[in-house]
Write an enzyme that holds these catalytic residues in place. Structure first.
Site, PDB file in Angstrom:
ATOM      1  N   SER A 110       0.818  -1.220   0.000  1.00 25.25           N
ATOM      2  CA  SER A 110       0.000   0.000   0.000  1.00 25.25           C
ATOM      3  C   SER A 110       0.849   1.266   0.000  1.00 25.25           C
ATOM      4  O   SER A 110       1.918   1.311   0.594  1.00 25.25           O
ATOM      5  CB  SER A 110      -0.897   0.023   1.231  1.00 25.25           C
ATOM      6  OG  SER A 110      -1.846  -0.985   1.151  1.00 25.25           O
TER       7      SER A 110
ATOM      8  N   GLU B  85      -2.223 -14.598   0.839  1.00 28.26           N
ATOM      9  CA  GLU B  85      -2.708 -13.858   1.996  1.00 28.26           C
ATOM     10  C   GLU B  85      -4.162 -14.256   2.282  1.00 28.26           C
ATOM     11  O   GLU B  85      -4.539 -14.514   3.426  1.00 28.26           O
ATOM     12  CB  GLU B  85      -2.600 -12.352   1.714  1.00 28.26           C
ATOM     13  CG  GLU B  85      -2.772 -11.501   2.954  1.00 28.26           C
ATOM     14  CD  GLU B  85      -2.493 -10.022   2.672  1.00 28.26           C
ATOM     15  OE1 GLU B  85      -2.036  -9.689   1.553  1.00 28.26           O
ATOM     16  OE2 GLU B  85      -2.751  -9.210   3.576  1.00 28.26           O
TER      17      GLU B  85
ATOM     18  N   GLU C 196     -15.423  -4.412  -0.709  1.00 26.99           N
ATOM     19  CA  GLU C 196     -15.851  -3.870  -1.999  1.00 26.99           C
ATOM     20  C   GLU C 196     -15.037  -4.488  -3.137  1.00 26.99           C
ATOM     21  O   GLU C 196     -15.589  -4.860  -4.179  1.00 26.99           O
ATOM     22  CB  GLU C 196     -15.700  -2.339  -2.020  1.00 26.99           C
ATOM     23  CG  GLU C 196     -16.702  -1.589  -1.139  1.00 26.99           C
ATOM     24  CD  GLU C 196     -16.386  -1.647   0.358  1.00 26.99           C
ATOM     25  OE1 GLU C 196     -15.240  -1.985   0.718  1.00 26.99           O
ATOM     26  OE2 GLU C 196     -17.295  -1.362   1.163  1.00 26.99           O
TER      27      GLU C 196
END
Lengths: 334, 375, 334, 375
Positions: free
Chosen positions: B129, B245, B359
């Protein structure tokens, strides 16, 4: 019939909002998480400004139930770490149901004493550790008790130490000032409505924060609030809030109406608190989701609201219990 | 279709259970809430697991396994979860980095890194990220410019779990700014001790054992031999990393859901019908998650592309959140005195974020499984 | 351990699917809404093809519980208006719990007799009006009763006349062939699991229809399935279906395992049926929403699935009741 | 803020209640399920309401009202709803067309059309949706080409409620194909008896009193004097029409929710805690809807743009659906024998579609109320 605040109410509300914007920034709330005295200056301001006068619940003189909820919405929006809800909403709200015999304690609260409400069917008393007087409802009676010998507090502040709750045990040697007969539903109508108002205010602010973030944060070269996944969830949050707000106003109007049926008023208050708990729980959850990892950090304010929402949601009954009780009172089955 | 274990499966599971029980302190289950935060125990567990071959049971002995079949290995993972075995202190090292090294690493990289990460001697962070690239991983901007036999890297990572405690990181960088977004990314092995790396832990709202960090990269030099996979093929490494993951996450979710369900069950008599309905839903979630995991593995073993895999993350994380909400609700005022419960409930909010938000998961299911067009 | 269908099971399933694709188009289902005999030719085919042999529930010979659910998923997907669920799933499933003493009636069902199951705690018996024999569970006993004198049927077919239900009252003069002791949870495990399988099949087909529509219908110059509002709802539908499917398979495997604890098997079946009811209810609701007004018309097939979903969802307990019962059995409180 | 009625409000409401009670057959409430489908009664009710001034209470006497204030008028509407007054047989005529005529109609158009639609002598349909333009109303393709003092119209409408029984329709057509989508639309008053109009009812899955139709338009000639509003300003007429429709819908939803709640309440003793929780939720919805209606009106009266208005449709329709789901659930097997219940439950599925789907409502709230950008 008029389902809107009066000019005077709007002015009071705006005044409270202005004071809180200046004197109750999130930093103050955050400091109250580990400083158990940091709430006092703001509380003194509230007393000085006469906000505690709401404890008189004097509907005829511009400091009644409607004014109370208008003010509490603002306190909820600021996550204000002061005991106005517990004093003017919970303790005074219950006292009012005991009629004129309870007026002297309402006056004490109006003058700035901190009150707390303890209800036998609902453990967990907000601000009990800060209280100067405890209003205790047990076995269909209301009593006023002074903290001290015979009053044992067990802290319930792991979630939100900024405005702590406690479990209160009142023993026989406690200093009890008065015992009055009271209708329990009638005594809980204003406390439930007041709690709902704080939760509605809180949820409104949380939604504002989430909307502001969603309207600026970009991913995939688009503002994330343009994705229906986010937009629709925030829209549902708005609906949940306005649903709760309408119910809260309805409950307040019934509570303020001396001719209203007391069970009707209690039922309206129960539905309002249930809806407000739902709205606060869902908007804080949605808020964290929209903010992403940022919403999990100490620095972001979201956890302050989350703590408050989680603290208040079970107060006087969680949403499911209140919906259930309201429904069964209408069905008349139980 | 048969859930019954083979003799071998039963024996393996029993072996593991016995081993675990011998390893754990006698009061482990009584004081689980404390041991949960006992890093020494957790480190010791990882090392012992590695040595006993229970760490990655499907892998060969030298990599902390015992060359079990995939079904047997999953059985051990679930048994470990069910018995609330200590959580690996740097779980992404074993669950994400190690499989990545095995899939994409050169023999030198494997030689250097695999055993230390598996033993827990060297922790790893996942440098994915960035401030402007969360769900939109391909939008990352950290730049690596090749200069002879090294890259010079500049940029910033954020929400990098345990970066401040990690010796290495898989660092995703843009090596070809002119290529389409996801084609110009490479994965580099970053030595966190390199000059120019600054790590700042981010304080989280509650206690946590998985601290997020910011990582600032100023002219950090990384040798070209540290590319994991090929240059500009970092997208493939990242997707594989995310798969690993998620494969790790659903089992973690399952443990936590099961534990939350047990918390609720403890209140037995005081539950009303409404709470029992919710409890039943969460029991169903937990079992559905386990079954979906088995079904996903079965599809893969049969050489089918597993569609089931894509729902594990969403089902697990959403259910986890609801489970701890229920646990908090049934605890009522008691819950307000229970820091451990408050932590679980708050921690569960992150479950629908890390490893791909809900989402994103719904987009993946809508597009990759159902075949709906991108928005 | 192997959580997948065998080659033989996949072949059986494909064969059933092929037959239904040809011989059970939606038009047949639609015709059964107002022609109470239109189901018979397809049923005769099912008998001729040996599908009714599933009533033997012979796990060792390739016609057991696993085969049953594989076949019922296909029947559910076709909304097939034949009583295979009630015969082989409900009636035979309950009979099996009575052990070898019930074998002769299982054989009769396998040969093509129509069976129905009546449970005292759950009014509403599927296909009772078409049944040649009724398996009745009441007061902890299982009996086999012949329709006719002393058996009174009250129709419950306002929702889905294509495969009607009825409330069955068995009077003392009914023709009862046998009364056997039975463990009620054990007797309901296969019926619940079989119902779940039909619902899962149904929901799967409904999602397919909705996805196909969302993938082609355009509004605002975009295919509507590209809007997250639609896409995410369909994704949630997929999750609901796979959640239910996994639970259904787990329940089937426990039902087929002679060594499994009977209460565990019942609980797994209850959760499977609850999840399948949820999946079918939600996907049909989402299906109508995605289809828009088209989904409300007679001509579109959606209402056939909707009727079936609404008919089957309360069978043997609605989802909430089953979740509740499964949870309370584990809590051991009630 | 005060929910108490003024003397005048109380008196008006009592007047109406008395009038309604005098009008209704003595066994009306006992046989409501039958009277629900009694068109003669419903027609008679509309006419009598018109004549007594209860049809649109805020309007002047000649338009079926008694010039009441907006709050008093809403009170009458809610009283009518609460007392389950007969449903107007062509409700969009009174609720949508008539306000549209009053806002946008020329005096000739008002003179010609207002009284007949209000009396129920002439029914109206709303010609909005097309096969390719449902939620995307601005995407409509029906063309009107001006030819002297008339338009020649070609195209198709669909889902046009009661078109086969209607004498007129508000027909939305594209009059300027070169303008941006929503700028080239006009609203025409279509005489359904014009040559070239073909109407085909669509069979619905259950019994209904609001049959959808297809309407085919082949070289239909419509005089230019039949434009409602101005040419190319049909978008404004349509938006106003939708507002009127939603203002009508929420009250209808409120009636139906309240009726569903009473259905559930009837089962009193047999409700378990879980069902009581759901019942409480729906009671809250109903009251919240009523309050939001009042709040919306109050905002408008004060000259504020009412943000509350935008949630009425979504809250009402979603709650309506859940209410009848609950009613069906608590009815259990009984419900399977109850055609009226099955109809209500099915009919409620349409509530999240007509007047703007729930998805469109969420977009409206997200964009117009919350200020989020379009997708």
């Amino acid at each position: 019939m008029d389902v809107g605040f009066s000019e005077g109410q709007l002015e009071l509300r705006a005044a409270v909002r202005d004071v809180l914007a200046k004197e109750c920034p999130p930093a103050l709330v955050r400091s109250c998480l580990d400083d158990s005295e940091a709430w006092r200056p703001l509380w003194q301001r509230a007393v000085d400004l006469g906000w505690t006068g709401l404890a008189l619940l004097d509907d005829d003189n511009g400091m009644g139930v409607i004014e109370l909820i208008a003010v509490l919405e603002e306190l909820g929006a600021a996550a204000a770490p002061v005991p106005l809800l517990s004093s003017a909403g919970l303790a005074a709200g219950a006292l009012r149901a005991a009629g004129p015999a309870a007026a002297e304690w309402q006056q004490e609260l109006a003058d700035g004493a901190v009150g707390a409400l303890c209800v036998d069917t609902s453990p967990g008393s907000l601000d009990a550790s800060r209280a100067d007087l405890l209003v205790v409802i047990a076995g269909g009676e209301l009593s006023v008790v002074r903290p001290g010998a015979g009053v044992v507090l067990a802290p319930l502040d792991a979630v939100d130490p900024s405005r702590p709750m406690a479990r209160v045990t009142v023993e026989t040697d406690a200093s009890t000032e008065v015992v009055l007969p009271v209708s329990v539903p009638a005594a809980l109508a204003i406390p439930l409505t007041a709690t709902a108002a704080e939760l509605v205010g809180l949820a409104t602010r949380v939604l504002d924060i989430a909307v502001a973030h969603a309207g600026t944060r970009e991913q995939f070269d688009r503002v994330i609030g343009s994705f229906q996944g986010i937009k629709h969830r925030l829209a549902d949050g708005y609906v949940a809030i306005e649903r709760a707000r309408g119910l809260t106003y309805a409950a307040a109007m019934l509570a303020a109406d001396p001719d209203a049926d007391r069970v009707d008023a209690w039922r309206a208050a129960a539905l309002a608190k249930a809806a407000a708990g739902d709205a606060a729980t869902e908007t804080t959850r949605a808020g964290v989701q929209v903010l992403g990892a940022l919403g999990m950090t100490w620095e972001h304010d979201m956890h302050l609201y989350l703590r408050r929402a989680w603290q208040l949601s079970p107060l006087l009954g969680d949403s499911a219990a209140l919906y259930r009780d309201a429904a069964s009172s209408l069905v008349g089955a139980r | 279709m048969d859930l019954r274990e083979t003799e071998e499966q039963r024996a393996v599971r029993a072996d593991y259970a016995q081993w675990l029980s011998d390893f754990l302190p006698a009061d482990y289950y009584d004081k689980y809430a404390d041991y949960r935060w006992d890093y020494e125990l957790r480190k010791a567990y990882q090392l012992a697991s590695f040595e006993a071959g229970w760490l990655q049971p499907a892998w060969p002995r030298e990599h902390g396994g015992r060359a079990l079949g995939p079904l047997e290995a999953l059985t051990v993972r679930l048994e470990s979860a069910m018995r609330a075995a200590p959580k690996l202190p740097n779980i992404q090292g074993v669950g994400v980095v190690a499989p990545g090294l095995r899939s994409f690493g050169t023999s030198e990289q494997q030689e250097r890194h695999l055993v230390p990460v598996l033993r827990g001697d060297e922790w790893w962070a996942l440098g994915m990220s960035e401030p402007g690239a969360g769900s939109d991983f391909a939008g990352l901007r950290t730049r690596a410019v090749r200069d002879g036999d090294r890259y010079v890297v500049n940029g910033q990572k954020i929400w990098t779990t345990q970066a401040h405690e990690s010796r290495f990181a898989t660092l995703y960088v843009r090596t070809d700014p002119d290529a389409p977004k996801h084609r110009g990314i490479s994965c580099l092995i970053l030595d966190m001790e390199s000059p120019g790396v600054t790590t700042r832990p981010i304080r989280m709202a509650t206690i946590t054992d998985e601290t997020f960090c910011e990582v600032f990269l100023d002219d950090v030099e990384i040798p070209v031999t540290s590319v994991l996979g090929a240059e500009n093929e970092g997208w493939k490494v990242a997707m594989s990393s995310l798969d690993h993951e998620r494969d790790m996450i659903w089992v973690m979710n399952w443990v936590e859901i099961s534990r939350g369900v047990r918390e609720v069950q403890k209140r037995g008599d005081s539950l009303d019908d409404h709470q029992l309905v919710e409890l039943g839903r969460r029991m169903a979630d937990a079992e559905a998650l386990r079954m979906t995991g088995y079904r996903s593995l079965t599809s893969s073993l049969r050489g089918d592309r597993s569609k089931e895999f894509f729902i594990l993350k969403l089902l697990g994380s959403e259910s986890l959140q609801r489970t701890w909400e229920l646990a908090a609700t049934v605890a009522g005022a008691d819950g307000l005195a229970d820091g451990a419960l408050a932590f679980e409930r708050h921690d569960a909010l992150a479950a629908t974020l890390y490893g791909g938000t809900s989402e994103v998961q719904r987009n993946i299911i809508g597009e990759r499984v159902l075949g709906l067009p991108k928005g």
